[in-house]
Design an enzyme around this catalytic site. Structure first.
Site, PDB file in Angstrom:
ATOM      1  CB  CYS A 109      22.464   1.031  -4.738  1.00 12.84           C
ATOM      2  SG  CYS A 109      20.717   1.377  -4.553  1.00 12.84           S
ATOM      3  CG  HIS A 115      23.889   4.137  -7.174  1.00 17.06           C
ATOM      4  ND1 HIS A 115      23.130   3.353  -8.003  1.00 17.06           N
ATOM      5  CD2 HIS A 115      23.109   4.404  -6.079  1.00 17.06           C
ATOM      6  CE1 HIS A 115      21.940   3.147  -7.443  1.00 17.06           C
ATOM      7  NE2 HIS A 115      21.910   3.778  -6.281  1.00 17.06           N
ATOM      8  CG  ASN A 168      18.279   4.158  -7.301  1.00 21.60           C
ATOM      9  OD1 ASN A 168      18.870   3.184  -7.783  1.00 21.60           O
ATOM     10  ND2 ASN A 168      18.439   4.529  -6.046  1.00 21.60           N
TER      11      ASN A 168
HETATM   12  O1  UT7 Z   1      20.122   4.148  -4.035  1.00 21.40           O
HETATM   13  C1  UT7 Z   1      20.341   3.761  -2.716  1.00 21.40           C
HETATM   14  C2  UT7 Z   1      20.669   4.888  -1.875  1.00 21.40           C
HETATM   15  N1  UT7 Z   1      19.623   5.890  -1.890  1.00 21.40           N
HETATM   16  C3  UT7 Z   1      19.933   7.152  -2.024  1.00 21.40           C
HETATM   17  O2  UT7 Z   1      21.081   7.456  -2.194  1.00 21.40           O
HETATM   18  C4  UT7 Z   1      18.809   8.156  -1.890  1.00 21.40           C
HETATM   19  C5  UT7 Z   1      19.173   9.228  -0.919  1.00 21.40           C
HETATM   20  N2  UT7 Z   1      18.134  10.205  -0.627  1.00 21.40           N
HETATM   21  C6  UT7 Z   1      17.553  11.010  -1.560  1.00 21.40           C
HETATM   22  O3  UT7 Z   1      17.778  10.915  -2.727  1.00 21.40           O
HETATM   23  C7  UT7 Z   1      16.647  12.121  -1.034  1.00 21.40           C
HETATM   24  O4  UT7 Z   1      16.753  12.180   0.364  1.00 21.40           O
HETATM   25  C8  UT7 Z   1      15.157  11.966  -1.437  1.00 21.40           C
HETATM   26  C9  UT7 Z   1      14.988  12.248  -2.913  1.00 21.40           C
HETATM   27  C10 UT7 Z   1      14.662  10.580  -1.077  1.00 21.40           C
HETATM   28  C11 UT7 Z   1      14.314  13.006  -0.680  1.00 21.40           C
HETATM   29  O5  UT7 Z   1      14.827  14.307  -0.914  1.00 21.40           O
HETATM   30  P1  UT7 Z   1      15.115  15.304   0.307  1.00 21.40           P
HETATM   31  O6  UT7 Z   1      15.551  16.564  -0.279  1.00 21.40           O
HETATM   32  O7  UT7 Z   1      16.048  14.611   1.235  1.00 21.40           O
HETATM   33  O8  UT7 Z   1      13.696  15.487   0.906  1.00 21.40           O
HETATM   34  P2  UT7 Z   1      13.179  15.191   2.399  1.00 21.40           P
HETATM   35  O9  UT7 Z   1      12.972  13.727   2.586  1.00 21.40           O
HETATM   36  O10 UT7 Z   1      14.005  15.923   3.383  1.00 21.40           O
HETATM   37  O11 UT7 Z   1      11.784  15.909   2.336  1.00 21.40           O
HETATM   38  C12 UT7 Z   1      11.671  17.336   2.179  1.00 21.40           C
HETATM   39  C13 UT7 Z   1      10.198  17.669   2.054  1.00 21.40           C
HETATM   40  C14 UT7 Z   1       9.339  17.021   3.143  1.00 21.40           C
HETATM   41  O12 UT7 Z   1       8.299  17.918   3.453  1.00 21.40           O
HETATM   42  P3  UT7 Z   1       8.364  18.819   4.773  1.00 21.40           P
HETATM   43  O13 UT7 Z   1       8.483  17.848   5.905  1.00 21.40           O
HETATM   44  O14 UT7 Z   1       9.561  19.678   4.597  1.00 21.40           O
HETATM   45  O15 UT7 Z   1       7.067  19.547   4.719  1.00 21.40           O
HETATM   46  C15 UT7 Z   1       8.791  15.807   2.441  1.00 21.40           C
HETATM   47  O16 UT7 Z   1       7.566  15.382   3.000  1.00 21.40           O
HETATM   48  O17 UT7 Z   1       9.705  17.181   0.808  1.00 21.40           O
HETATM   49  C16 UT7 Z   1       8.586  16.328   1.033  1.00 21.40           C
HETATM   50  N3  UT7 Z   1       8.579  15.286   0.029  1.00 21.40           N
HETATM   51  C17 UT7 Z   1       7.969  15.426  -1.156  1.00 21.40           C
HETATM   52  N4  UT7 Z   1       7.272  16.446  -1.700  1.00 21.40           N
HETATM   53  C18 UT7 Z   1       6.804  16.258  -2.942  1.00 21.40           C
HETATM   54  C19 UT7 Z   1       9.157  14.063   0.083  1.00 21.40           C
HETATM   55  N5  UT7 Z   1       8.936  13.397  -1.062  1.00 21.40           N
HETATM   56  C20 UT7 Z   1       8.193  14.212  -1.841  1.00 21.40           C
HETATM   57  C21 UT7 Z   1       7.646  14.101  -3.130  1.00 21.40           C
HETATM   58  N6  UT7 Z   1       6.962  15.151  -3.643  1.00 21.40           N
HETATM   59  N7  UT7 Z   1       7.813  12.983  -3.871  1.00 21.40           N
END
Ligand code: UT7
Length: 330
Positions: free
Chosen positions: A117, A257, A287
């Protein structure tokens, strides 16, 4: 005393595929929903390249052709072309050479930069050196990724985030004080285990097993990357401001970004930059990895004024990150 020669962006052009993949489409593919994606990422839809036979080089070629037309530049005048990408057409030869061939840039050489990125930022800082030291007068810098070629559309952690797109800028020398002023680039390879593609390289060449185990797709520890992303962008923006004796109030635009709307909000909040000064297009494109900064610049080009102080900042796989300060040239 004559003014210092700097590399200035004298044109920008983007290209995105027509096909859209909406949150509602994704609801039918994995266990997710529009509400979760919108509130957790700010993304509504992304573009996906589905033209048969087309790849990253074709997106780049479209962006560069538009750029050359717009800036009245003949392809033979381009001396160097650098592409930030992690989704080159092939492992080798590199995509920059393919793009030069596709656009008829017969006198140019170039190469790809793999900084995920941060690819566009790294490529922009690199290309700017060749212009500022008066080696070349016309350098094209592209940021492009066809993320759909390395995304697992059964993995809801990653498939909702990424999209495809390309954007290109022309760098030319300017002695009027505009152009690229300074940058801070960073890398920390110990972050490689949090955002990567496991197989396909020399460490783990492709085998039927690596394919069966879905190892040719992006893996991301989202939560961890989120934390480092905010910290990395905020720290390097502060550093570049300090080095140039600038206050946040002196900044006209921040181009961050586009990884997650919550990351963008958090960076702006930490820096105390009002959101009206922050470029945002994540809801439409998601992204696009190395594509995001150039696509934002393309979209906001009409609002920028000559002399505007602009900060670009990015964070990505590697880890790689940094911030760049420029004065808009037109
Ligand atoms: O571009 C290069 C660098 N990348 C970034 O900067 C991305 C950085 N990270 C992010 O943008 C976020 O961490 C994500 C968007 C990838 C994920 O968001 P989050 O708020 O960090 O969610 P999480 O991974 O902590 O997941 C929270 C919950 C989990 O469920 P439980 O374990 O709490 O029951 C996940 O399984 O949300 C669940 N989850 C989803 N639910 C519905 C994860 N993805 C999804 C989804 N739809 N697509």
């Amino acid at each position: 005393m004559p003014n210092k020669i700097r590399a200035a962006i004298t044109g920008v052009h983007g290209w995105v595929p027509e096909d859209k993949l909406t949150n509602f489409d994704l609801e039918k593919m994995v266990d997710t929903n529009d509400e979760w994606i919108t509130s957790r990422t700010g993304i509504k839809e992304r573009r996906i390249l589905r033209k048969p036979g087309w790849a990253t080089s074709d997106m780049c070629a479209e962006a560069v052709k538009g750029l050359l037309e717009k800036t009245g530049t003949r392809p033979e005048e381009v001396e160097m072309l650098i592409i930030g990408t992690i989704t080159g057409d092939m492992i080798f030869p590199d995509t920059a050479n393919t793009v030069c061939d596709k656009i008829g840039a017969k006198n140019a050489f170039g190469y790809d930069i793999n900084a995920a990125c941060s690819g566009f930022l790294y490529a922009l800082a690199t290309g700017a050196q060749f212009v500022a030291n008066e080696t070349y007068k016309k350098v094209v810098v592209v940021g492009a990724d066809m993320m759909s070629s390395i995304i697992d559309y059964t993995d809801r952690n990653t498939c909702v985030i990424f999209g495809d797109g390309a954007a290109a800028v022309l760098l030319e020398p300017r002695a009027d004080g505009t152009g690229i002023q300074d940058f801070v680039l960073r890398a920390d390879g110990s972050g490689r285990e949090f955002l990567f593609m496991k197989s396909g390289g020399s460490k783990s060449p492709p085998t039927p097993e690596t394919v069966a185990n879905r190892e040719h797709f992006v893996y991301q520890d989202g939560k961890r990357v989120f934390k480092y992303a905010v910290e990395g962008m905020v720290t390097t923006v502060r550093e570049v401001l300090k080095r140039n004796q600038l206050d946040v109030g002196d900044i006209d635009w921040v181009i961050p970004h586009q990884a997650n709307m919550r990351i963008i909000n958090s960076v702006a909040e930490n820096l105390k930059v009002p959101m009206e000064k922050v470029t945002i297009n994540i809801s439409k494109y998601g992204n696009t990895t190395a594509g995001t900064l150039g696509l934002c610049m393309w979209e906001y080009e009409d609002r920028f004024k000559k002399g505007d102080n602009i900060i670009l900042t990015a964070f990505g796989g590697g880890f790689t990150w940094g911030s760049l300060y420029l004065k808009w040239a037109y």
